[in-house]
Design a protein around this motif. Structure first.
Motif, mmCIF file in Angstrom:
data_model
loop_
_atom_site.group_PDB
_atom_site.id
_atom_site.type_symbol
_atom_site.label_atom_id
_atom_site.label_comp_id
_atom_site.label_asym_id
_atom_site.label_seq_id
_atom_site.Cartn_x
_atom_site.Cartn_y
_atom_site.Cartn_z
ATOM 1 N N ILE A 142 3.842 -0.980 33.000
ATOM 2 C CA ILE A 142 4.773 -1.334 33.808
ATOM 3 C C ILE A 142 4.392 -1.366 35.467
ATOM 4 O O ILE A 142 5.066 -1.383 36.282
ATOM 5 N N GLY A 143 2.940 -1.252 35.533
ATOM 6 C CA GLY A 143 2.372 -1.205 36.768
ATOM 7 C C GLY A 143 2.375 0.240 37.504
ATOM 8 O O GLY A 143 1.925 0.238 38.505
ATOM 9 N N LEU A 144 2.646 1.075 36.570
ATOM 10 C CA LEU A 144 2.534 2.468 37.305
ATOM 11 C C LEU A 144 1.717 3.317 36.445
ATOM 12 O O LEU A 144 1.751 3.189 35.067
ATOM 13 N N THR A 145 0.802 4.118 37.071
ATOM 14 C CA THR A 145 -0.027 5.132 36.098
ATOM 15 C C THR A 145 0.716 5.955 35.587
ATOM 16 O O THR A 145 1.803 6.359 35.882
ATOM 17 N N ARG A 146 -0.192 6.709 34.446
ATOM 18 C CA ARG A 146 0.747 7.778 33.787
ATOM 19 C C ARG A 146 0.920 8.944 34.742
ATOM 20 O O ARG A 146 2.068 9.479 34.669
#
Length: 69
Positions: A19-23
Motif C-alpha cells: 500500500i506504499g507504506l513500510t511495515r
C-alpha cells in the motif's frame, strides 16, 4: 492448565499488501492512532461523569455543554 477458546486466538496472516507504506511506518501509525483513541475515550468518560455530577449556579450551561460531548 486452562485452554483458550479458539475463537479468541488471532489468526496469523502471511499475506503482505503493498500500500506504499513500510511495515515499520504502519506499526508506528497504529501505535499513534491507538494512543489518540485511548485519549479520546478517556475524554468521553470524563465528560460523561462530569455531565452527571455538575452542581452549582452554572449547572444548566455546563450540563448542556457536556451533553453535546
Amino acid at each position: 492448565m486452562k485452554q483458550t477458546a479458539s475463537v479468541l486466538k488471532p489468526k496469523v496472516k502471511d499475506e503482505e499488501f503493498d500500500i506504499g507504506l513500510t511495515r515499520a511506518y504502519r506499526q508506528q501509525m497504529a501505535a499513534a492512532l491507538s494512543d489518540i483513541l485511548a485519549d479520546t475515550y478517556k475524554l468521553v468518560i470524563k465528560s460523561h461523569i462530569y455531565h452527571w455530577n455538575v452542581v452549582g449556579p452554572l449547572f444548566k450551561p455546563l450540563h448542556e455543554l457536556t451533553e453535546e460531548h
